[in-house]
Design a protein around this motif. Structure first.
Motif, PDB file in Angstrom:
ATOM      1  N   ARG A 188      12.063   2.441  -1.494  1.00 32.35           N
ATOM      2  CA  ARG A 188      10.925   3.100  -1.440  1.00 32.35           C
ATOM      3  C   ARG A 188       9.884   2.553  -0.458  1.00 32.35           C
ATOM      4  NH1 ARG A 188       8.002   5.619  -6.647  1.00 32.35           N
ATOM      5  NH2 ARG A 188      10.141   5.616  -7.410  1.00 32.35           N
ATOM      6  N   ALA A 191      11.279   3.195   3.113  1.00 35.02           N
ATOM      7  CA  ALA A 191      10.975   4.535   3.314  1.00 35.02           C
ATOM      8  C   ALA A 191       9.541   4.700   3.553  1.00 35.02           C
ATOM      9  CB  ALA A 191      11.541   5.442   2.269  1.00 35.02           C
ATOM     10  N   LEU A 192       8.648   4.175   2.952  1.00 38.94           N
ATOM     11  CA  LEU A 192       7.270   4.560   2.916  1.00 38.94           C
ATOM     12  C   LEU A 192       6.879   4.065   4.358  1.00 38.94           C
ATOM     13  CD1 LEU A 192       5.929   3.784  -0.407  1.00 38.94           C
ATOM     14  CD2 LEU A 192       6.043   5.909   0.704  1.00 38.94           C
ATOM     15  N   LEU A 221       8.496   3.976   7.091  1.00 36.58           N
ATOM     16  CA  LEU A 221       9.055   5.280   8.040  1.00 36.58           C
ATOM     17  C   LEU A 221       8.108   6.252   7.970  1.00 36.58           C
ATOM     18  CD1 LEU A 221      10.951   5.519  10.282  1.00 36.58           C
ATOM     19  CD2 LEU A 221      12.643   5.905   8.551  1.00 36.58           C
ATOM     20  N   LEU A 222       7.792   6.789   6.788  1.00 42.12           N
ATOM     21  CA  LEU A 222       7.007   7.735   6.328  1.00 42.12           C
ATOM     22  C   LEU A 222       5.680   7.452   7.162  1.00 42.12           C
ATOM     23  CD1 LEU A 222       6.438  10.468   4.839  1.00 42.12           C
ATOM     24  CD2 LEU A 222       5.381   8.827   2.987  1.00 42.12           C
ATOM     25  N   LEU A 238       6.043   8.031  10.957  1.00 41.85           N
ATOM     26  CA  LEU A 238       6.114   9.538  11.437  1.00 41.85           C
ATOM     27  C   LEU A 238       4.903  10.258  10.980  1.00 41.85           C
ATOM     28  CD1 LEU A 238       9.792   9.777   9.939  1.00 41.85           C
ATOM     29  CD2 LEU A 238       9.247   9.759  12.410  1.00 41.85           C
ATOM     30  N   ALA A 239       4.309  10.075   9.894  1.00 41.99           N
ATOM     31  CA  ALA A 239       3.147  10.859   9.706  1.00 41.99           C
ATOM     32  C   ALA A 239       1.927  10.608  10.389  1.00 41.99           C
ATOM     33  CB  ALA A 239       2.679  10.510   7.920  1.00 41.99           C
ATOM     34  N   VAL A 248       8.247  -0.926  15.395  1.00 38.25           N
ATOM     35  CA  VAL A 248       9.864  -0.864  15.593  1.00 38.25           C
ATOM     36  C   VAL A 248      10.097  -2.091  16.246  1.00 38.25           C
ATOM     37  CG1 VAL A 248      11.548   0.616  16.643  1.00 38.25           C
ATOM     38  CG2 VAL A 248       9.708   1.855  15.671  1.00 38.25           C
ATOM     39  N   THR A 292      13.822  -0.727   7.385  1.00 33.77           N
ATOM     40  CA  THR A 292      14.759   0.178   7.583  1.00 33.77           C
ATOM     41  C   THR A 292      15.534  -0.049   8.829  1.00 33.77           C
ATOM     42  OG1 THR A 292      13.477   1.755   6.299  1.00 33.77           O
ATOM     43  CG2 THR A 292      15.510   2.706   7.845  1.00 33.77           C
ATOM     44  N   ILE A 313      12.768  -0.866  11.526  1.00 32.26           N
ATOM     45  CA  ILE A 313      11.440  -0.224  11.428  1.00 32.26           C
ATOM     46  C   ILE A 313      10.530  -0.961  10.217  1.00 32.26           C
ATOM     47  CG2 ILE A 313      10.039   1.923  10.529  1.00 32.26           C
ATOM     48  CD1 ILE A 313      12.793   3.360  11.970  1.00 32.26           C
TER      49      ILE A 313
END
Lengths: 285, 285
Positions: B9, B12-13, B15-16, B19-20, B49, B259, B280
């Motif tokens: 999680r 992913a957060l 990366l979220l 992207l957001a 990154v 990630t 990331i």
């Protein structure tokens, strides 16, 4: 701005789901994996990773003036030590197969492939379906009207987007005649190239009006086959926007909501190079 | 399992968030970009990154028995058409620079590089810092005790993780003598190789007890320099787990929460090939 946030959030949530799921769907050997299903579990809705790259082999399509990809076996068998060992070496032009054009390809003193910022290569993507126009005219130049028509259905292309142009020509790969208009080789064959591309004015519009990060398509070149002046290349690259060419599997992507990660071989000083690109598609699509 | 969910999680957060955010930090030309700051906005905390690949050039390190990477200029100047144009071709062995070993490299009938499932190459990563042990002994074999010590601080390595072993030897790149123990070439030089690697029993432990998806490190080979039987390669690849070698910039990664996306050149039938990998990293770290 609402559209931007919604699209980016949607793309990110798909990736979130995938990563959160923890276990994935295709650990075993796959002989021909273009996609990889990621089953839902935990937080996840489940997502799919689509491979946007063709493999490099003796059939890989290069410009008629280029030699092509060559793989040469170094070892493949049991060694004196009693264990199996395989290795190869290879040679290729930078520009062929699924590859990236760096700005340097047509713009002196602009970024070489190793200098392209990673944030141009990782981000939300849209897929603009122009298959009908390209089926009617294999030299179709995808123009501003095409993008405006797409936007009437899907909303304004957000700043920072990777724009993928789906001409439908990817289905002809690796048939040179069908894919690029001729299977002949050499300088004379260049005059026989016929495939769709991006209109030069639309290239400028995408950069100046939509602030895209990169553009890609399923043909051998971002300028259409008959081009002799390569204006879309020049206009994009003067503005530092790279192009992805010979992209695979665009038929498997939704118009919006995917996240693209497009990572080129890091050739120092290169004008381009082999590109491995994937799209992460949320299950919702 | 709690640890797994939390780590995935967290990755992913990050990366979220990236992207957001919609707009990113490094659109302009960068001459030496190993990282790319992604500023916070909207939903975002901001993420970074990190480029995990060395560039390919004439200094790129290959095995002493291999020739190396060669870039050959095809064009670089103003054409008869009046526009600037640059292109090159290149040749290289599969195994050198930042690259992936496919299972086929040491395991007959196992996956070639084009057959590796994408979910082995995209996912949450941990970074196991063994720099102290490797500074004391440049032939150190990273063993089960090293991983258990890491887990006492950071928790159990979750199933499906990409394990990155940070030996610290990446700081010597591209100095062959410091990085691999010798700058000599040819078959005799192989006997003079000294650098850390992964203990073969630990390789099995990572796969069978921790169900890792892939393993990578900042040395030329997953087996340490003195190995003549390449047992870690063989044990990993019989179990379909690929290895990333000559990974860059591991000093820039936190132990958990990143990630990794590691995309190899898609060489049909290849035993390995050039790898462009990124991590990331959420801002929280």
């Amino acid at each position: 701005m609402v559209m931007l946030t919604a699209m980016h959030r949607r793309a990110a949530l798909g990736l979130l789901s995938m990563l959160a799921s923890g276990s994935y769907g295709c650990d075993s050997v796959q002989k021909a994996s273009t996609t990889c299903a990621l089953p839902a579990s935990g937080l996840a809705q489940g997502s799919t990773v689509v491979d946007l790259s063709h493999a490099f082999d003796e059939q890989t399509i290069y410009w008629p003036t280029e030699a092509g990809f060559v793989l040469e076996k170094e070892a493949d068998g049991v060694t004196a030590g009693g264990y199996y060992y395989a290795s190869n070496k290879f040679s290729a032009p930078e520009h062929g197969g699924t590859h990236i054009d760096a700005p340097r390809h047509f713009a002196q003193n602009h970024s070489t492939v190793d200098q392209i910022p990673l944030d141009r290569l990782i981000g939300p993507a849209v897929v603009v379906d122009v298959t009908e126009a390209c089926a009617r005219d294999r030299d179709h130049n995808v123009n501003v009207a095409d993008f405006e028509a797409w936007e009437r259905t899907h909303g304004t292309i957000p700043n920072g987007t990777i724009v993928l142009i789906f001409t439908g020509f990817g289905r002809y790969w690796p048939d040179r005649e069908k894919y690029m208009g001729t299977a002949e080789r050499g300088a004379e064959a260049v005059k026989k190239l016929h495939f769709p591309g991006l209109d030069p004015d639309a290239a400028v519009w995408l950069v100046e009006k939509r602030a895209i990060h990169a553009v890609g398509l399923d043909t051998p070149s971002i300028d259409h086959g008959p081009s002799t002046t390569f204006d879309s290349h020049r206009r994009l690259f003067e503005r530092e926007v790279p192009a992805f060419e010979n992209i695979a599997n665009l038929d498997q992507l939704p118009a919006t909501g995917t996240t693209v990660v497009a990572l080129p071989m890091k050739i120092k000083g290169g004008s381009g190079g082999p590109l491995r690109a994937v799209a992460i598609v949320p299950k919702a699509h």
